[in-house]
Structure formats: C-alpha cells, structure tokens
Design an enzyme around this catalytic site. Sequence first.
Site, mmCIF file in Angstrom:
data_model
loop_
_atom_site.group_PDB
_atom_site.id
_atom_site.type_symbol
_atom_site.label_atom_id
_atom_site.label_comp_id
_atom_site.label_asym_id
_atom_site.label_seq_id
_atom_site.Cartn_x
_atom_site.Cartn_y
_atom_site.Cartn_z
ATOM 1 C CG ASP A 272 21.933 53.481 107.461
ATOM 2 O OD1 ASP A 272 22.782 53.225 106.600
ATOM 3 O OD2 ASP A 272 21.609 54.656 107.776
ATOM 4 C CG ASN B 201 27.306 52.883 97.926
ATOM 5 O OD1 ASN B 201 26.855 52.214 97.001
ATOM 6 N ND2 ASN B 201 26.529 53.518 98.783
ATOM 7 C CD GLN C 279 33.411 54.259 100.775
ATOM 8 O OE1 GLN C 279 34.120 54.271 99.780
ATOM 9 N NE2 GLN C 279 33.714 53.574 101.857
ATOM 10 C CG HIS D 153 29.342 50.947 104.659
ATOM 11 N ND1 HIS D 153 30.380 51.840 104.535
ATOM 12 C CD2 HIS D 153 28.301 51.488 103.988
ATOM 13 C CE1 HIS D 153 29.980 52.882 103.823
ATOM 14 N NE2 HIS D 153 28.718 52.689 103.465
ATOM 15 C CG PHE D 154 28.682 44.434 102.081
ATOM 16 C CD1 PHE D 154 29.985 44.453 102.539
ATOM 17 C CD2 PHE D 154 28.432 43.928 100.811
ATOM 18 C CE1 PHE D 154 31.026 43.989 101.749
ATOM 19 C CE2 PHE D 154 29.464 43.465 100.013
ATOM 20 C CZ PHE D 154 30.768 43.494 100.486
HETATM 21 P P1 5GP Z 1 27.389 55.208 102.209
HETATM 22 O O1 5GP Z 1 26.736 56.320 101.424
HETATM 23 O O2 5GP Z 1 28.760 55.581 102.718
HETATM 24 O O3 5GP Z 1 27.393 53.893 101.462
HETATM 25 O O4 5GP Z 1 26.447 54.969 103.454
HETATM 26 C C1 5GP Z 1 26.784 55.310 104.763
HETATM 27 C C2 5GP Z 1 25.598 54.969 105.639
HETATM 28 O O5 5GP Z 1 26.019 55.068 106.994
HETATM 29 C C3 5GP Z 1 24.404 55.898 105.456
HETATM 30 O O6 5GP Z 1 23.265 55.131 105.068
HETATM 31 C C4 5GP Z 1 24.235 56.545 106.838
HETATM 32 O O7 5GP Z 1 22.899 56.716 107.198
HETATM 33 C C5 5GP Z 1 24.949 55.565 107.762
HETATM 34 N N1 5GP Z 1 25.540 56.183 108.929
HETATM 35 C C6 5GP Z 1 26.346 57.275 108.951
HETATM 36 N N2 5GP Z 1 26.723 57.555 110.213
HETATM 37 C C7 5GP Z 1 26.150 56.613 111.010
HETATM 38 C C8 5GP Z 1 26.181 56.387 112.425
HETATM 39 O O8 5GP Z 1 26.797 57.100 113.202
HETATM 40 N N3 5GP Z 1 25.472 55.315 112.872
HETATM 41 C C9 5GP Z 1 24.772 54.487 112.041
HETATM 42 N N4 5GP Z 1 24.113 53.474 112.599
HETATM 43 N N5 5GP Z 1 24.717 54.690 110.700
HETATM 44 C C10 5GP Z 1 25.402 55.730 110.189
#
Ligand code: 5GP
Length: 140
Positions: free
Chosen positions: A32, A88, A95, A101-102
């Site tokens: 992440d 999420n 989300q 994603h997990f």
């Molecule tokens: P969500 O809140 O949708 O469950 O989590 C999305 C996650 O994706 C967040 O923890 C955020 O830091 C990660 N994320 C968002 N954009 C990128 C990206 O471009 N690269 C990586 N490696 N992680 C990302």
Amino acid sequence: MPPTDCIFCRIARGEIPAMKVLDDDACLAFLDIAPLAEGHVLLIPKAHAQTLDQLSADQAAAMLRHLPALVKAVQAATGCAGVNVLQNNGKAAHQEVPHVHFHVIPRNPGDAFGFNWPAGKYPAGRAEQLVQAIQDELSR
Ligand code: 5GP
Ligand code: ZN
C-alpha cells in the site's frame, strides 16, 4: 468507473508502478502506498470489479487462495504480533479505490490503528428473521 481509469487496473496492467510481492494470472499483491503499518499489503484481482459481490466465485477463489500464505509471509517478514485482513465495500464502508482489494495490515500492541466496534444485541426474534432472510438470498 471504466477500467481504463481505474488505478488498480492500471497497476495490474503495469501502467503505474507498484511494489509487487505476488503476481500471477488472476491477481496481484503489492505494498500500500500509504501504509497503516510497515508491510501493509493490498491483494487485488486483475479483473476489474468494484466490490466483492461483483466477483465470480472462481475469480474470488483464484485470488483468495493466496491469502493464508500472504498473511503468513507478511507476519514473518515484519515480525508483527497480529494481522488484520480488511476488505471495504462501498463509500459507507470506507472504500476509496473502486476496485476490489483486501488489506493485509500488520498489527502490534499499542499501535495507532484501531476500530470503533459498537457491539450490539438482537431483540427477541430478530436474529431468526435475519437468518431466514440471508438464507433466502443465498438460495436464489
Ligand atoms: P480503501 O479505503 O479503498 O479500502 O483503500 C485503498 C487503499 O489503496 C489505501 O490504503 C491507499 O493508500 C491505497 N492506494 C491508493 N492509491 C494507490 C496507488 O496508486 N498505489 C498503491 N500502492 N496504493 C494505493
Ligand atoms: Zn479496476
């Protein structure tokens, strides 16, 4: 959101760099970009689906078969005391990226991450109603 604009589809296609820890035909796991702890990994299907309910059972199985090994590897590599696997679905569930994603999140006693866990209690008869409603949906 069409997959062309989806950030995780773009990572899956190699258009955006990511620190990959696992890569096969069906899925990808990578660090992440804004970790809740060192070693915070995201596991995604390569096929685009916004939420978990939109994945086929086969797509889910192809990704989730890696989850036990991934959790074990993150735990061993970071030396963390525990791991949260978090998934999420939808804005109401926090989300932000609309591609399934997990999260695999290393945990340690006293770390800054936490949940508000407002445990409740069913009034008489409500649990039975819910069991019936969920079973009805599952058998559709
Ligand atoms: P969500 O809140 O949708 O469950 O989590 C999305 C996650 O994706 C967040 O923890 C955020 O830091 C990660 N994320 C968002 N954009 C990128 C990206 O471009 N690269 C990586 N490696 N992680 C990302
Ligand atoms: Zn996508």
